[in-house]
Scaffold this motif. Structure first.
Motif, PDB file in Angstrom:
ATOM      1  N   ILE A  50       0.835  -1.200   0.000  1.00  8.89           N
ATOM      2  CA  ILE A  50       0.000   0.000   0.000  1.00  8.89           C
ATOM      3  C   ILE A  50       0.870   1.249   0.000  1.00  8.89           C
ATOM      4  N   ALA A  51       1.893   1.284   0.849  1.00  4.06           N
ATOM      5  CA  ALA A  51       2.777   2.451   0.911  1.00  4.06           C
ATOM      6  C   ALA A  51       3.508   2.659  -0.411  1.00  4.06           C
ATOM      7  N   GLU A  52       4.054   1.583  -0.975  1.00  2.00           N
ATOM      8  CA  GLU A  52       4.772   1.698  -2.249  1.00  2.00           C
ATOM      9  C   GLU A  52       3.831   2.116  -3.371  1.00  2.00           C
ATOM     10  N   GLY A  53       2.634   1.543  -3.392  1.00  2.83           N
ATOM     11  CA  GLY A  53       1.667   1.893  -4.426  1.00  2.83           C
ATOM     12  C   GLY A  53       1.246   3.342  -4.337  1.00  2.83           C
ATOM     13  N   SER A  54       1.031   3.814  -3.127  1.00  3.63           N
ATOM     14  CA  SER A  54       0.651   5.214  -2.921  1.00  3.63           C
ATOM     15  C   SER A  54       1.749   6.146  -3.425  1.00  3.63           C
ATOM     16  N   ASN A  55       2.989   5.852  -3.049  1.00  2.00           N
ATOM     17  CA  ASN A  55       4.114   6.675  -3.493  1.00  2.00           C
ATOM     18  C   ASN A  55       4.275   6.624  -5.006  1.00  2.00           C
ATOM     19  N   ASP A  96       3.769   9.976  -7.329  1.00  2.00           N
ATOM     20  CA  ASP A  96       4.878  10.450  -8.171  1.00  2.00           C
ATOM     21  C   ASP A  96       4.469  10.486  -9.645  1.00  2.00           C
ATOM     22  N   ALA A  97       3.790   9.441 -10.099  1.00  2.00           N
ATOM     23  CA  ALA A  97       3.360   9.376 -11.496  1.00  2.00           C
ATOM     24  C   ALA A  97       2.333  10.453 -11.813  1.00  2.00           C
ATOM     25  N   LEU A  98       1.440  10.737 -10.870  1.00  2.00           N
ATOM     26  CA  LEU A  98       0.453  11.797 -11.093  1.00  2.00           C
ATOM     27  C   LEU A  98       1.134  13.150 -11.257  1.00  2.00           C
ATOM     28  N   HIS A  99       2.132  13.427 -10.433  1.00  2.00           N
ATOM     29  CA  HIS A  99       2.858  14.698 -10.559  1.00  2.00           C
ATOM     30  C   HIS A  99       3.554  14.803 -11.909  1.00  2.00           C
ATOM     31  N   ARG A 100       4.180  13.706 -12.334  1.00  2.00           N
ATOM     32  CA  ARG A 100       4.824  13.718 -13.658  1.00  2.00           C
ATOM     33  C   ARG A 100       3.779  13.870 -14.759  1.00  2.00           C
ATOM     34  N   MET A 101       2.649  13.171 -14.626  1.00  2.00           N
ATOM     35  CA  MET A 101       1.577  13.242 -15.617  1.00  2.00           C
ATOM     36  C   MET A 101       1.087  14.676 -15.765  1.00  2.00           C
ATOM     37  N   TRP A 102       0.811  15.328 -14.636  1.00  2.00           N
ATOM     38  CA  TRP A 102       0.319  16.714 -14.683  1.00  2.00           C
ATOM     39  C   TRP A 102       1.354  17.646 -15.307  1.00  2.00           C
ATOM     40  N   SER A 103       2.623  17.402 -15.030  1.00  2.00           N
ATOM     41  CA  SER A 103       3.680  18.213 -15.626  1.00  2.00           C
ATOM     42  C   SER A 103       3.685  18.049 -17.150  1.00  2.00           C
ATOM     43  N   PHE A 104       3.595  16.815 -17.612  1.00  2.00           N
ATOM     44  CA  PHE A 104       3.538  16.576 -19.061  1.00  2.00           C
ATOM     45  C   PHE A 104       2.289  17.207 -19.672  1.00  2.00           C
ATOM     46  N   GLN A 105       1.178  17.130 -18.981  1.00  2.00           N
ATOM     47  CA  GLN A 105      -0.054  17.737 -19.497  1.00  2.00           C
ATOM     48  C   GLN A 105       0.112  19.247 -19.648  1.00  2.00           C
ATOM     49  N   ARG A 106       0.727  19.884 -18.658  1.00  2.00           N
ATOM     50  CA  ARG A 106       0.943  21.339 -18.742  1.00  2.00           C
ATOM     51  C   ARG A 106       1.820  21.694 -19.937  1.00  2.00           C
ATOM     52  N   GLN A 107       2.733  20.787 -20.290  1.00  2.00           N
ATOM     53  CA  GLN A 107       3.615  21.011 -21.438  1.00  2.00           C
ATOM     54  C   GLN A 107       2.942  20.650 -22.755  1.00  2.00           C
ATOM     55  N   GLY A 108       1.766  20.056 -22.677  1.00  2.00           N
ATOM     56  CA  GLY A 108       1.058  19.646 -23.889  1.00  2.00           C
ATOM     57  C   GLY A 108       1.487  18.288 -24.416  1.00  2.00           C
ATOM     58  N   VAL A 137      -0.074  -3.506  -7.867  1.00  2.00           N
ATOM     59  CA  VAL A 137      -0.818  -4.668  -7.398  1.00  2.00           C
ATOM     60  C   VAL A 137      -1.993  -4.299  -6.496  1.00  2.00           C
ATOM     61  N   VAL A 138      -2.015  -3.076  -5.978  1.00  2.00           N
ATOM     62  CA  VAL A 138      -3.108  -2.652  -5.107  1.00  2.00           C
ATOM     63  C   VAL A 138      -4.295  -2.267  -5.986  1.00  2.00           C
ATOM     64  N   PRO A 139      -5.420  -2.977  -5.854  1.00  2.00           N
ATOM     65  CA  PRO A 139      -6.572  -2.720  -6.733  1.00  2.00           C
ATOM     66  C   PRO A 139      -7.052  -1.269  -6.736  1.00  2.00           C
ATOM     67  N   TYR A 140      -7.076  -0.631  -5.601  1.00  2.00           N
ATOM     68  CA  TYR A 140      -7.546   0.756  -5.528  1.00  2.00           C
ATOM     69  C   TYR A 140      -6.659   1.686  -6.356  1.00  2.00           C
ATOM     70  N   TYR A 141      -5.346   1.507  -6.263  1.00  2.00           N
ATOM     71  CA  TYR A 141      -4.426   2.360  -7.024  1.00  2.00           C
ATOM     72  C   TYR A 141      -4.491   2.040  -8.513  1.00  2.00           C
ATOM     73  N   ARG A 142      -4.717   0.792  -8.851  1.00  2.00           N
ATOM     74  CA  ARG A 142      -4.923   0.432 -10.267  1.00  2.00           C
ATOM     75  C   ARG A 142      -6.164   1.133 -10.809  1.00  2.00           C
ATOM     76  N   GLU A 143      -7.226   1.122 -10.014  1.00  2.00           N
ATOM     77  CA  GLU A 143      -8.475   1.773 -10.425  1.00  2.00           C
ATOM     78  C   GLU A 143      -8.261   3.271 -10.638  1.00  2.00           C
TER      79      GLU A 143
END
Length: 65
Positions: free
Chosen positions: A8-13, A17-29, A46-52
């Motif tokens: 759970i801790a690893e999945g959350s991290n 991290d991926a969301l921050h990178r994703m938003w950065s790429f989105q801002r760049q177009g 592997v955590v179903p909630y984070y996959r969802e």
């Protein structure tokens, strides 16, 4: 129980991290790279909630700001 807590801790991290990178790429177009961030999470998560959450981000991503 410790294994579940670790996953759970690893999945959350990983997702945060991926969301921050994703938003950065989105801002760049760069929507291909933004989508790839969520694909990378889905490849290892592997955590179903984070996959969802990653799937929701991926399917809801537009091609424009």
């Amino acid at each position: 129980m410790r294994e579940a807590e670790r996953r759970i801790a690893e999945g959350s991290n990983r997702l945060t991290d991926a969301l921050h990178r994703m938003w950065s790429f989105q801002r760049q177009g760069d929507f291909d790279s933004a989508r790839q961030q969520m694909r990378d999470v889905l490849a290892v998560e592997v955590v179903p909630y984070y996959r969802e959450l990653a799937l929701e981000q991926l399917s809801g991503m537009s091609d424009e700001p």
